[in-house]
Design a protein around this motif. Structure first.
Motif, PDB file in Angstrom:
ATOM      1  N   VAL A 169       3.564   5.991   2.915  1.00 40.80           N
ATOM      2  CA  VAL A 169       3.916   6.229   1.514  1.00 40.80           C
ATOM      3  C   VAL A 169       3.163   5.296   0.568  1.00 40.80           C
ATOM      4  O   VAL A 169       3.058   5.566  -0.629  1.00 40.80           O
ATOM      5  N   THR A 210       0.963  16.017   2.254  1.00 44.33           N
ATOM      6  CA  THR A 210       1.865  15.827   1.118  1.00 44.33           C
ATOM      7  C   THR A 210       1.611  16.873   0.033  1.00 44.33           C
ATOM      8  O   THR A 210       2.545  17.339  -0.627  1.00 44.33           O
ATOM      9  N   SER A 257      10.932   6.839   3.796  1.00 42.97           N
ATOM     10  CA  SER A 257       9.616   6.377   3.334  1.00 42.97           C
ATOM     11  C   SER A 257       9.099   5.296   4.280  1.00 42.97           C
ATOM     12  O   SER A 257       9.769   4.273   4.478  1.00 42.97           O
ATOM     13  N   TRP A 280       2.459  11.865  -4.263  1.00 42.63           N
ATOM     14  CA  TRP A 280       3.640  11.281  -3.606  1.00 42.63           C
ATOM     15  C   TRP A 280       4.783  11.140  -4.617  1.00 42.63           C
ATOM     16  O   TRP A 280       5.931  11.441  -4.311  1.00 42.63           O
ATOM     17  N   MET A 311       8.086  10.600   4.599  1.00 39.69           N
ATOM     18  CA  MET A 311       6.793  10.374   3.925  1.00 39.69           C
ATOM     19  C   MET A 311       6.084   9.227   4.644  1.00 39.69           C
ATOM     20  O   MET A 311       6.341   8.048   4.383  1.00 39.69           O
TER      21      MET A 311
END
Length: 933
Positions: A167, A142, A194, A179, A164
């Motif tokens: 998450v 990330t 997500s 994030w 992601m």
């Protein structure tokens, strides 16, 4: 069986879905299994063009939704023109970035996607690796995506989807803010996928995603594909935690388990009661839970292997393997042992024999061949990867792990065992949260292999089965933002969008979203606490006198006793250090406590001039290794002297045996006729404590027969008052808190010349915007002031290590440093830190962490080319040598910062060159194995 009409209707529905969602139909055909309802719902939302938040338990198959986003990107838009046969340019494809929180997960996902789509379609970008970064699908950590967004990288062109994974990491207090930065800064054209563990406030998180990203579908599934059975092991008996699924929903503990544990506690208490009669002073029967080898053996007999046994201590994990080996456990067949040895030998061929010995290779291999292994952050990364590979293949059957494994790569088991429900979080021993319990036990049950998974909690008298039932039944936990502005973020935001829009962006963070919503709830909690405090005060009231006054005396005595104990401990340690510094080769001493207690002869006095003295000794039990002041509760006393051969090799078993025999031949008593390690010194009672105790005895409440009951209520009230005061401070600081913090950071940066008065970013600010470390401002100041100029490569590595390293536990004494330029550079760094801290305190900002000197010697010696054994022995560790895994992790962080210095516009040409040389000097040996692994 279904009727023909029902089958026809189902076929019609399937055809209609295929027509409505053609991309999903294509994707599902290649999977080889049917999609679960939640997976289908999430993928359909994606194909409709909506963002999606998927919350599901560990192992439920969330990543399928992320892989569908990859499929959509590679498929291109439905209306993309199909090129003519002689066209020279292929159709423009959209891109998908797949982000993960840790490098191990990135590596694993990269290999998965390469296996499916081919190496030319997939790239990988982490701190260590850059492979095919311009591919249409790139897997990355990330932080890499965050840095791209701030730098305005051209790689972002054509980006259509960002996945992601995990998450819920945005709750991580160290890295979680990254994030939120990514979610806020991604272009509006990017669709966000997500993937999260089950969280109880999914709707709240989704509400925020809608405000910053637009339409976002929420798909929540609490269904585990493999059912999980919960058990408790009490002594030698295994109980189900719940009678059935209905009881689990109601948190009703199995009545037989409750009855048995209550009876066990009653017997223990009665036993302790009897010991208070004649012969008082002897303790009653102490609870001894099942031994670790017995637990593994039982799991093996009941067909519950492979298993992960969570022990929240690195030393505990290593000890568990040794205990199982000592008990003669063997969980593997001859064919499995041969395969294990083949895998291990193929992975460690590049590691020299002398390093393998230092790393405990042979003992580790012995455990692996028997199907047993430890897994924790202190291990060499390549050793951890081998354990993971062998466990996933079913060759290693029992892994003793710290909780870091639960956050790592895909390593499911049939059974998970929790030895305790308390862990050390770096600051204190705390209870496991329901979320952590769910994360750990979520490893149990392998989809497609096991019919059911099993979680076992080992009972002890402190473990209430009803508490475990609460943990097991609370399937979700709330997601809490850990976002806060940093110096680097501030200059990047101001440089990208300007000061006022940057302020507005911060106010759109999930942290501020939650803060604004929570003030009402916090105020209500303060009111409830105030009422409870009054009730506790009424219970603590004593008709003999003012119990508040009496309780304050008790608290003052306890505080004073703790202060004296700390002082005594420091003095004892200083005496032990001084005595170890005086030792010479051949001195026979007695190690008073610990695993190596007994007589020992000094082989190397360890007068290396750094850190605490750690002499190399040989015990009469033939163990050779370094001891530290922590092993000596009293000063080391020379009891005799023997001759040690000039070129004595302590790695030779024969040489150790002969010299150990000489130690035993001195005729000295192994324990010195004393039990317990500490000498009792009658120093007289502290005057202040004596005075307080006199006041306590003369207080009217001291005579109250119910004073201990009153004291319990008073203690509860004291704790609640402390908690309530913290709540009040949080209420007052919540509203608009991030924007206020940002304003203070901007003011500090403007004063120090990183931002101009008109809000423009200066050259120094642009340099700060490319420094990605927790101590970003301190690093920038060191570069501007030339603190690291003129150092050699090894000296530079040591000097920069102090701003990245952080010891796992606080150490009282300051670590020593190599003399000369390194010490001068670190002194300058500490002065700069003091100036920054004073500025931060004046503005009410969170202080930059103080530089930690504990890694300077190891990285200095390593960069100079010294042997691994010497390097690990020079760490400023409480528990002796620095673990190899810790050394590799911190050395990689030093290399990362050196790389930033090498690319920094704020560094001189000479310093950039030195930084590149330092990287080459550090990237060798165990660092090279790690890089290639």
């Amino acid at each position: 069986m279904s009727s023909p009409a029902e089958r026809y209707a189902a076929a019609r529905r399937k055809a209609a879905q295929a027509a409505q969602f053609p991309a999903l139909d294509e994707f599902a055909l290649d999977l080889g299994f049917d999609l679960d309802d939640f997976q289908r719902e999430a993928c359909q939302s994606l194909e409709r063009g909506s963002g999606v938040l998927v919350c599901a338990p560990t192992g439920a198959g969330k990543t399928v939704v992320g892989e569908f986003a990859v499929h959509l990107a590679l498929r291109g838009r439905p209306d993309d023109p199909v090129p003519a046969a002689d066209a020279t340019t292929p159709p423009a494809r959209r891109k998908c970035f797949y982000t993960t929180p840790i490098k191990a997960l990135s590596n694993q996902k990269y290999h998965d996607l390469v296996a499916r789509y081919g190496a030319e379609q997939v790239g990988l970008l982490t701190g260590d690796n850059a492979i095919n970064g311009d591919a249409p699908v790139v897997v990355m950590t990330t932080e890499v995506l965050r840095n791209m967004l701030y730098a305005g990288s051209s790689t972002l062109q054509g980006l259509a989807y960002v996945v992601m994974d995990e998450v819920h990491y945005l709750a991580d207090r160290f890295r979680g803010g990254v994030w939120e930065e990514v979610i806020i800064h991604l272009p509006a054209s990017v669709t966000l996928v997500s993937l999260s563990a089950t969280v109880s406030n999914a709707e709240e998180f989704a509400d925020w995603l809608v405000t910053v990203r637009g339409e976002t579908a929420v798909v929540v599934s609490e269904h585990r594909p493999v059912p999980l059975w919960q058990h408790m092991l009490v002594g030698k008996r295994m109980f189900d935690l719940f009678h059935d699924a209905d009881a689990a929903r109601k948190h009703d503990v199995h009545p037989e388990l409750l009855r048995y544990t209550r009876e066990t506690v009653r017997r223990l208490e009665l036993g302790e009661g009897r010991s208070a009669g004649p012969g008082a002073g002897r303790r009653g029967p102490r609870w001894r839970g099942p031994l670790r080898p017995d637990i593994v053996d039982r799991l093996d007999r009941e067909g519950l292997l492979p298993a992960i046994l969570f022990i929240f201590s690195r030393a505990g994990c290593a000890a568990a393997v040794q205990q199982c080996l000592a008990a003669g456990l063997r969980l593997t067949s001859a064919e499995e042992r041969a395969e294990i040895r083949r895998v291990v030998e193929s992975r460690v061929t590049a590691i020299p024999g002398e390093d393998l010995s230092v790393l405990g290779y042979w003992e580790w291999l012995d455990g692996l061949e028997r199907g047993l292994a430890a897994h924790h952050a202190g291990m060499l990364p390549v050793f951890k990867e081998i354990v993971e590979e062998l466990f996933v293949r079913g060759l290693v059957k029992a892994v003793f792990a710290t909780e870091t494994l639960a956050l790592g790569i895909n390593m499911p088991a049939r059974c998970v065992v929790l030895e305790r429900l308390v862990k050390y979080n770096g600051e204190a021993h705390v209870d496991l949260t329901p979320g952590e319990y769910t994360q750990l036990t979520g490893r149990a049950g392998r989809r497609g292999i096991d019919v059911e998974g099993h979680a076992v909690v080992v009972w002890s008298p402190e473990t209430d089965p009803r508490h475990v039932a609460g943990l097991a039944s609370t399937r979700t936990y709330p997601l809490r933002s850990s976002f806060r502005p940093s110096y680097n973020m501030a200059v990047n935001l101001v440089g990208t969008v300007g000061a006022e829009p940057a302020r507005a962006l911060l106010e759109s963070s999930f942290a501020q979203f939650q803060a604004d919503r929570s003030v009402v709830g916090l105020a209500r909690q303060v009111q409830r606490n105030t009422e409870t405090i009054e009730a506790y005060g009424a219970e603590a009231a004593c008709h003999h006198g003012d119990f508040d006054e009496y309780f304050a005396l008790r608290v003052a005595i306890a505080d004073r006793e703790k202060a004296i104990a700390r002082q005594g401990q420091t003095q004892r340690k200083a005496a032990a250090v001084a005595s170890l510094e005086r030792l010479r080769v051949g001195d026979v001493i007695r190690v008073p406590s610990g695993r190596r207690a007994g007589l020992a002869v000094v082989l190397d006095p360890a007068t290396g001039g750094f850190g605490e003295p750690r002499p190399l000794v040989l015990t009469q039990d033939r163990w050779a290794g370094r001891v530290s002041p922590g092993d000596f509760t009293t000063p080391a006393e020379v009891l005799a002297r023997i001759r040690v051969p000039k070129h004595f090799n302590h790695r030779s078993p024969g040489a150790r045996r002969d010299l150990a025999a000489e130690v035993s031949g001195t005729g000295l008593d192994r324990h010195g006729g004393r039990r317990g390690g500490r000498s009792r010194q009658v120093t007289g009672e502290d005057h202040q404590i004596a005075q307080l105790r006199t006041e306590l005895r003369h207080h009217p409440c001291h005579a109250c027969p119910e004073r201990e009951e009153h004291a319990r209520w008073a203690e509860r009230r004291r704790r609640l008052e402390r908690d309530t005061e913290e709540l009040r401070e949080r209420v007052s600081g919540r509203t608009g808190s991030l924007a206020r913090t940002f304003d203070r950071i901007v003011a500090l940066l403007t004063e120090r010349g990183y931002l101009a008065r008109d809000g423009a970013v200066t050259d120094a600010g642009r340099m700060l915007g490319r420094i990605w470390t927790e101590a970003d401002l301190l690093v920038a100041e060191c570069l501007r002031r030339g603190v690291w100029n003129g150092l050699s490569p090894a000296e530079l590595a040591a000097a920069v290590s102090v701003v990245v390293f952080e010891a796992r536990r606080d150490v009282d004494e300051r670590a020593s440093l190599p003399r000369g330029p390194v010490a001068d550079a670190v002194d300058e760094t500490l002065k700069l830190w003091g100036e920054i801290e004073a500025d931060e305190a004046a503005r009410g900002l969170t202080a930059t962490r103080e530089p930690d000197l504990g890694f300077a010697w190891p990285v200095y010696r390593w960069a100079r080319g010294e042997a691994l054994a010497k390097v690990l022995g020079s760490g400023h560790e409480i528990d002796g040598e620095m673990p190899a895994g810790d050394f590799v992790r911190w050395a990689r962080q030093v290399v990362d910062l050196l790389g930033q210095i090498a690319d920094s516009g704020g560094a001189t040409t000479e310093l950039r060159s030195t930084a590149r040389q330092a990287i080459a000097a550090v990237n060798r040996g165990v660092l090279a194995y790690h890089t290639s692994a």
